[in-house]
Design a protein around this motif. Structure first.
Motif, PDB file in Angstrom:
ATOM      1  N   GLU A  48       0.925  -1.340   0.102  1.00 19.43           N
ATOM      2  CA  GLU A  48       0.079  -0.071  -0.103  1.00 19.43           C
ATOM      3  C   GLU A  48       1.016   1.024  -0.010  1.00 19.43           C
ATOM      4  OE1 GLU A  48      -3.338   1.949  -0.052  1.00 19.43           O
ATOM      5  OE2 GLU A  48      -3.460  -0.016  -0.204  1.00 19.43           O
ATOM      6  N   PHE A  49       0.602   2.094  -0.836  1.00 22.28           N
ATOM      7  CA  PHE A  49       1.510   3.355  -1.031  1.00 22.28           C
ATOM      8  C   PHE A  49       0.467   4.501  -0.495  1.00 22.28           C
ATOM      9  CE2 PHE A  49       3.554   0.671  -3.886  1.00 22.28           C
ATOM     10  CZ  PHE A  49       4.630   0.759  -3.525  1.00 22.28           C
ATOM     11  N   GLU A  50       1.027   5.791  -0.180  1.00 23.10           N
ATOM     12  CA  GLU A  50       0.160   6.962   0.259  1.00 23.10           C
ATOM     13  C   GLU A  50       1.203   7.904  -0.457  1.00 23.10           C
ATOM     14  OE1 GLU A  50      -0.022   6.932   4.372  1.00 23.10           O
ATOM     15  OE2 GLU A  50      -1.456   5.419   4.569  1.00 23.10           O
ATOM     16  N   LEU A  51       0.656   9.100  -0.810  1.00 28.25           N
ATOM     17  CA  LEU A  51       1.069  10.315  -1.213  1.00 28.25           C
ATOM     18  C   LEU A  51       1.308  11.020  -0.009  1.00 28.25           C
ATOM     19  CD1 LEU A  51       2.094  11.811  -3.705  1.00 28.25           C
ATOM     20  CD2 LEU A  51      -0.202  12.622  -4.050  1.00 28.25           C
ATOM     21  N   VAL A  72       5.131   7.516   0.081  1.00 27.41           N
ATOM     22  CA  VAL A  72       5.496   6.539   1.450  1.00 27.41           C
ATOM     23  C   VAL A  72       4.847   4.988   1.077  1.00 27.41           C
ATOM     24  CG1 VAL A  72       4.944   6.203   3.882  1.00 27.41           C
ATOM     25  CG2 VAL A  72       5.303   8.581   3.105  1.00 27.41           C
ATOM     26  N   ASN A  73       5.695   3.994   1.314  1.00 28.05           N
ATOM     27  CA  ASN A  73       5.162   2.573   1.230  1.00 28.05           C
ATOM     28  C   ASN A  73       4.673   2.412   2.697  1.00 28.05           C
ATOM     29  OD1 ASN A  73       4.900  -0.067   1.211  1.00 28.05           O
ATOM     30  ND2 ASN A  73       6.720  -0.642   0.205  1.00 28.05           N
ATOM     31  N   ALA A  74       3.350   2.347   2.768  1.00 30.25           N
ATOM     32  CA  ALA A  74       2.694   2.001   4.236  1.00 30.25           C
ATOM     33  C   ALA A  74       2.093   0.668   4.293  1.00 30.25           C
ATOM     34  CB  ALA A  74       1.441   2.821   4.184  1.00 30.25           C
ATOM     35  N   ALA A 123      10.096   8.023  -0.625  1.00 26.45           N
ATOM     36  CA  ALA A 123      10.730   8.481  -1.799  1.00 26.45           C
ATOM     37  C   ALA A 123      10.373   9.807  -2.159  1.00 26.45           C
ATOM     38  CB  ALA A 123      10.722   7.541  -2.951  1.00 26.45           C
ATOM     39  N   THR A 124      11.249  10.687  -2.293  1.00 19.74           N
ATOM     40  CA  THR A 124      10.764  12.079  -2.981  1.00 19.74           C
ATOM     41  C   THR A 124      11.004  12.246  -4.288  1.00 19.74           C
ATOM     42  OG1 THR A 124      10.993  13.107  -0.786  1.00 19.74           O
ATOM     43  CG2 THR A 124      10.955  14.632  -2.551  1.00 19.74           C
ATOM     44  N   VAL A 125      10.273  12.564  -5.187  1.00 19.34           N
ATOM     45  CA  VAL A 125      10.436  12.623  -6.410  1.00 19.34           C
ATOM     46  C   VAL A 125      10.085  13.973  -7.047  1.00 19.34           C
ATOM     47  CG1 VAL A 125       9.782  11.684  -8.945  1.00 19.34           C
ATOM     48  CG2 VAL A 125       9.796  10.281  -6.827  1.00 19.34           C
TER      49      VAL A 125
END
Length: 176
Positions: A48-51, A72-74, A123-125
């Motif tokens: 699950e990922f979150e912005l 974020v990998n939650a 991770a920041t993109v």
């Protein structure tokens, strides 16, 4: 998905010999007005990922902007997420263009980046949004132009529906 999967009724709403993208219910994620079964850019994952947020830079004198988003990998598994950046015109700009018979897409993909993130990590993109990313094509001349008014940049997660991500982060920029 690199395409949109429409509901069954779509085949009856659009004539097969009419290739106009913006007429009627529209075609592709850029112009379609209805609910889709699977949106363009939709992806699946075992985690699950979150912005967690986006930092909207200022619009430079060159008409370009910077956008930086953190994903974020939650979940409990490592995984890949595709952060997708879309441009859309504000409703005021779209309405003004509609009065001139100038079709304007609902949204257009302007950038994307796949990132691999370990569980609990982030991770920041960063993206550079160019003046051309804010532009649309003139229906008469075929030249690109940037309509005056408010432009919205959306950051969406593929695992949340891509072009249909309800939790997309937005930034607004004013072009004159």
């Amino acid at each position: 998905l690199p395409y949109t999967i429409y509901p069954r009724q779509f085949q009856y709403d659009v004539a097969m010999d009419d290739f106009a993208m913006s007429k009627g219910v529209g075609r592709t994620y850029r112009y379609y007005h209805g609910e889709v079964l699977w949106p363009f850019g939709h992806g699946l994952s075992y985690t699950e990922f979150e912005l967690s947020g986006c930092d909207c830079g200022d619009l430079g004198s060159d008409g370009e902007a910077t956008l930086s988003c953190t994903v974020v990998n939650a979940g409990e598994e490592a995984g890949d997420e595709v952060l997708q950046i879309y441009h859309r015109l504000s409703s005021g700009v779209r309405d003004a263009l509609r009065d001139t018979d100038q079709p304007a897409p609902i949204r257009a993909l302007v950038a994307f980046e796949r990132v691999r993130i370990l569980p609990g990590e982030k991770a920041t993109v960063a993206f550079r949004i160019s003046r051309e990313d804010f532009s649309i094509v003139d229906a008469r001349s075929g030249d690109r132009f940037v309509p005056a008014g408010a432009h919205v940049i959306e950051a969406a997660l593929g695992t949340h529906g891509g072009s249909a991500d309800p939790a997309a982060a937005t930034c607004q920029f004013q072009h004159s």
